[in-house]
Design a protein around this motif. Structure first.
Motif, mmCIF file in Angstrom:
data_model
loop_
_atom_site.group_PDB
_atom_site.id
_atom_site.type_symbol
_atom_site.label_atom_id
_atom_site.label_comp_id
_atom_site.label_asym_id
_atom_site.label_seq_id
_atom_site.Cartn_x
_atom_site.Cartn_y
_atom_site.Cartn_z
ATOM 1 N N PHE A 116 0.810 -1.215 0.000
ATOM 2 C CA PHE A 116 0.000 0.000 0.000
ATOM 3 C C PHE A 116 0.848 1.272 0.000
ATOM 4 O O PHE A 116 0.322 2.353 -0.284
ATOM 5 N N ARG A 117 2.137 1.162 0.292
ATOM 6 C CA ARG A 117 2.991 2.339 0.160
ATOM 7 C C ARG A 117 3.016 2.825 -1.287
ATOM 8 O O ARG A 117 3.156 4.028 -1.545
ATOM 9 N N GLY A 118 2.864 1.887 -2.221
ATOM 10 C CA GLY A 118 2.850 2.273 -3.628
ATOM 11 C C GLY A 118 1.636 3.074 -4.020
ATOM 12 O O GLY A 118 1.654 3.795 -5.024
ATOM 13 N N TRP A 119 0.557 2.985 -3.262
ATOM 14 C CA TRP A 119 -0.648 3.779 -3.515
ATOM 15 C C TRP A 119 -0.569 5.143 -2.823
ATOM 16 O O TRP A 119 -1.538 5.894 -2.858
ATOM 17 N N LYS A 120 0.560 5.413 -2.172
ATOM 18 C CA LYS A 120 0.727 6.672 -1.438
ATOM 19 C C LYS A 120 -0.388 6.841 -0.406
ATOM 20 O O LYS A 120 -1.060 7.868 -0.334
ATOM 21 N N GLN A 121 -0.579 5.776 0.394
ATOM 22 C CA GLN A 121 -1.630 5.763 1.402
ATOM 23 C C GLN A 121 -1.017 5.532 2.785
ATOM 24 O O GLN A 121 -1.117 4.446 3.351
ATOM 25 N N PRO A 122 -0.350 6.534 3.357
ATOM 26 C CA PRO A 122 0.341 6.309 4.635
ATOM 27 C C PRO A 122 -0.581 5.900 5.766
ATOM 28 O O PRO A 122 -0.204 5.102 6.621
ATOM 29 N N GLN A 123 -1.825 6.432 5.791
ATOM 30 C CA GLN A 123 -2.719 6.069 6.887
ATOM 31 C C GLN A 123 -3.151 4.616 6.794
ATOM 32 O O GLN A 123 -3.306 3.932 7.815
ATOM 33 N N VAL A 124 -3.310 4.095 5.569
ATOM 34 C CA VAL A 124 -3.660 2.687 5.396
ATOM 35 C C VAL A 124 -2.460 1.804 5.734
ATOM 36 O O VAL A 124 -2.599 0.760 6.372
ATOM 37 N N VAL A 125 -1.275 2.238 5.318
ATOM 38 C CA VAL A 125 -0.061 1.486 5.620
ATOM 39 C C VAL A 125 0.084 1.303 7.128
ATOM 40 O O VAL A 125 0.321 0.195 7.629
ATOM 41 N N LYS A 126 -0.085 2.373 7.876
ATOM 42 C CA LYS A 126 0.073 2.308 9.328
ATOM 43 C C LYS A 126 -1.038 1.492 9.975
ATOM 44 O O LYS A 126 -0.816 0.761 10.948
ATOM 45 N N ARG A 127 -2.243 1.596 9.434
ATOM 46 C CA ARG A 127 -3.362 0.816 9.978
ATOM 47 C C ARG A 127 -3.130 -0.673 9.790
ATOM 48 O O ARG A 127 -3.324 -1.474 10.700
ATOM 49 N N VAL A 128 -2.702 -1.046 8.575
ATOM 50 C CA VAL A 128 -2.439 -2.458 8.292
ATOM 51 C C VAL A 128 -1.303 -2.980 9.171
ATOM 52 O O VAL A 128 -1.392 -4.069 9.754
ATOM 53 N N LEU A 129 -0.234 -2.208 9.295
ATOM 54 C CA LEU A 129 0.895 -2.618 10.125
ATOM 55 C C LEU A 129 0.478 -2.842 11.579
ATOM 56 O O LEU A 129 0.930 -3.784 12.232
#
Length: 735
Positions: free
Chosen positions: A483-496
């Motif tokens: 999801f980093r490739g989608w430039k979605q930092p909030q989703v990246v952190k949520r998934v992590l």
């Protein structure tokens, strides 16, 4: 009156306190409902919580409710004006909740000017603590697990109430609900509704047919498999998720043949087998193969062990009629016996990922094969590999035979939009750079995500995949990277953050997660991760050093100072051996004192750490998440000469023993201003020194520019290693 009595009896049975609301009048009041939507709350007893809220609204028939759903951040905020106790719209939102991320209470505001708060949560938190009090009453409901007292204290200190509703039963978790949809098919080049399509919920008695408009409605449970069949068209199966509407298309079962010619006794073409995501010609495999597909799996099979039992020769599966300690992961292939000294169970490979035998005492960062959770309806094929040549594919893990299970999940292609409650941003295209894309692992779930044409579609795929991979920390690590490739930092952190929900007692998983947060420069999150690792491994010097670094980066200078002082003075309260990390500790503490001296009591600092900093053009610190990791680091200088720093039993067995004994997992290197040119750092992965079940190794490179100067800069790069003996370019630097 009879209805009210039934409600009263039900609420008493589930433990709701009727007195909780007796103090409140029926006039309009503002209320905030904080709704925990973290991954750990997905099994909440929502029916019991709805019954509780029903009682609340009967006592508050006219009220304005601000509904705030949260996990690691505020996910959704809506305002509902409720009159005459009619709260159906809010109730619909509760049932439609998407659960993702870890609980964080940091952004919940309990100082607002409202009449009361309602907090629905289990109180379980990793990143922060609940507040101790509130200016207004907090009524807390918990239907997930027994509270340790924190929630009850908060409720009492605020003048509110605490109600434990009890864990939802399996029946409650699998609550039935109606789904609707339409079935279409192609006729003369156009998609038209199909009337009379037979719809069956497998393993149940339910059956329905589509009407003249192709529409249907049927009652299902989450996880049910619904079969759509129509004469002359391919039967389609759909596994029910969270959606309430399905658009189904049935294609023709085959082309019309104007002429059929039968030819006899020609040699058949070689069978093409797909094993672990790759296709092979059967006659060229070089080892024995037996295979079954979903056609050989009976609808009466309740679990994967029943589906496989009796299907293959020379394979024995433990009978669990007496005990449930055995599942398919403990099958016996070659030898059919168990040795006291050597585990002779075979290997399970699920969707290309080797899985650890259930019940092992080895480290559990990798996937543990609780194969009882694999739904046989979701199996596409099971392949049994045997013979010594099979070890060429899976190494020593495959020495006792391999069962390769391929599910249908990775072939599912979700196309519908997400609920508006999921905030995903507006990026239309995948923008990962070529280097990031190349580093994405070749796993079934990542390969499916690569096909997504929008971030919403990708997120929906991830939610479906989570049903099958959601107990693997590596799954969340990989998806977050994607999801980093989608430039979605909030989703990246949520998934992590989901890793804290499933592996809060696993230091290796948490350390890998902290590496990822450091790469994202989320200082708060990785500092909290290191705090937790410190609690789990306080006897390891690495835990202390990582915690000191984290506090320093957070700007909590006094906490960092205390940890550093305890390390160098030996006052940690634990018997630490710092020799293996002394070079790094000295460099880090001297640098810390130099940068923070205006805020420190220098009289307490040992004289050796008051010396001037050693200035270096580049300092590279290499860390790994698991002490059992085995790899080589090849450093290539600008003249294309290289040396190898080994972290393997063959090349550095004494160091590995020291690391295991003293508890550290890092090394550092310096490049001086004279080392001009391009430097490359390559990694070769050898798996694990013990307990190797195919899980990846995570290696963090922390690069400091102008180390020891006021202009010092830092950047972090995380590298995932999974392929054995494959060289990976991890880092390139120019001096």
């Amino acid at each position: 009156m009879k209805y009210v009595c039934y409600i009263f009896i039900f609420l008493l049975n589930i433990g709701v306190s009727i007195d909780s609301f007796s103090q409140v009048t029926n006039t309009e009041e503002n209320t905030i409902l904080y709704w925990d939507a973290s991954y750990g709350m997905r099994y909440r007893n929502i029916d019991a919580e709805v019954a509780y809220l029903q009682q609340f609204f009967e006592n508050h028939p006219t009220v304005t409710v601000t509904f705030i759903a949260f996990s690691n951040e505020i996910i959704q905020e809506m305002v509902f004006h409720i009159e005459n106790a009619k709260w159906d719209a809010l109730k619909e939102e509760l049932y439609a909740t998407v659960y993702d991320g870890a609980s964080s209470f940091r952004e919940l505001d309990f100082t607002k000017n409202v009449a009361q708060y309602i907090l629905s949560s289990d109180g379980k938190t990793f990143f922060d603590d609940l507040p101790k009090a509130s200016s207004k009453p907090i009524h807390i409901i918990n239907s997930v697990y027994k509270d340790d007292g924190t929630l009850q204290i908060l409720a009492a200190n605020s003048g509110g109430s605490y109600t434990g509703l009890g864990i939802a039963s399996k029946k409650t978790i699998n609550r039935s609900f109606p789904v609707k949809g339409i079935v279409r098919g192609e006729v003369n080049g156009m998609l038209v509704p199909l009337e009379g399509v037979t719809i069956i919920v497998e393993k149940q008695e339910q059956k329905s047919v589509t009407d003249i408009d192709g529409a249907f409605e049927i009652t299902v449970k989450r996880g049910d498999v619904v079969r759509f069949s129509f004469v002359g068209r391919e039967t389609q199966k759909i596994r029910i998720g969270d959606r309430k509407y399905y658009d189904v298309q049935l294609d023709f079962s085959g082309d019309e043949l104007e002429e059929v010619i039968l030819r006899g006794d020609a040699a058949p073409e070689d069978q093409l087998l797909t094993i672990g995501g790759q296709s092979f010609q059967k006659k060229r495999l070089g080892y024995a193969v037996q295979r079954i597909t979903d056609k050989e799996i009976s609808s009466l099979d309740l679990d994967v062990k029943q589906a496989v039992n009796g299907q293959f020769s020379n394979i024995s599966i433990a009978n669990d009629a007496v005990t449930d300690r055995f599942d398919l992961s403990q099958f016996l292939g070659r030898g059919k016996n168990m040795s006291i000294l050597l585990d002779q169970t075979g290997l399970i490979v699920l969707d290309g990922v080797p899985m650890e035998s259930r019940g092992t005492t080895a480290n559990t960062f990798g996937a543990i094969a609780n194969t009882l959770s694999i739904n046989p309806d979701n199996i596409s094929s099971v392949t049994y590999l045997k013979g010594l040549a099979a070890t060429n594919r899976y190494g020593t893990l495959g020495r006792n035979g391999v069962l390769v299970i391929t599910t249908k999940t990775h072939t599912v292609r979700g196309t519908e939009d997400l609920s508006t409650s999921i905030s995903l941003g507006t990026t239309d295209t995948y923008e990962g750079n070529p280097e990031e894309i190349a580093l994405l692992p070749d796993t079934p779930y990542i390969n499916e995500l690569r096909t997504a044409t929008s971030v919403n579609q990708a997120y929906d795929m991830y939610l479906k995949q989570r049903d099958f991979y959601g107990q693997r920390p590596t799954f969340f690590m990989d998806v977050a990277q994607y999801f980093r490739g989608w430039k979605q930092p909030q989703v990246v952190k949520r998934v992590l953050s989901n890793i804290t929900e499933i592996a809060s007692e696993n230091p290796e998983a948490l350390r890998a997660m902290s590496f990822a947060y450091q790469e994202l420069n989320d200082v708060y999150a990785f500092a909290k991760a290191y705090e937790h690792i410190f609690k789990l491994r306080p006897e390891e010097v690495q835990s202390h050093l990582d915690l000191a670094r984290a506090y320093d980066q957070m700007g909590d200078v006094q906490k960092a100072f205390t940890v550093y002082q305890n390390i160098v003075h030996g006052t940690t309260g634990y018997t630490l051996t710092i020799q293996g990390l002394k070079k790094t500790i000295d460099a880090e503490y001297r640098n810390f004192v130099s940068r923070r001296k205006s805020r420190l009591n220098l009289n307490l600092v040992p004289e050796e750490y008051l010396l001037p900093n050693e200035i270096q053009k580049r300092r590279i610190v290499v860390s790994w998440n698991d002490p059992r990791a085995s790899f080589d680091l090849q450093i290539i200088n600008p003249q294309m000469r290289y040396f190898t720093w080994s972290h393997s039993e063959e090349g550095a067995s004494q160091r590995l023993e020291q690391e295991k004994r003293d508890g550290f997992a890092s090394e550092e290197f310096f490049l001086t201003s004279g080392d001009t040119g391009t430097w490359s750092f390559n990694l070769v992965n050898y798996g694990f020194t013990e307990g190797d079940y195919g899980q990846p190794v995570y290696i963090k490179f922390t690069v400091y520019d102008d180390w020891g100067t006021p202009y010092q800069l830092k950047r972090v790069k995380l590298v995932r290693l999974s392929d054995i003996e494959k060289e990976v370019n991890a880092l390139t630097l120019r001096v």
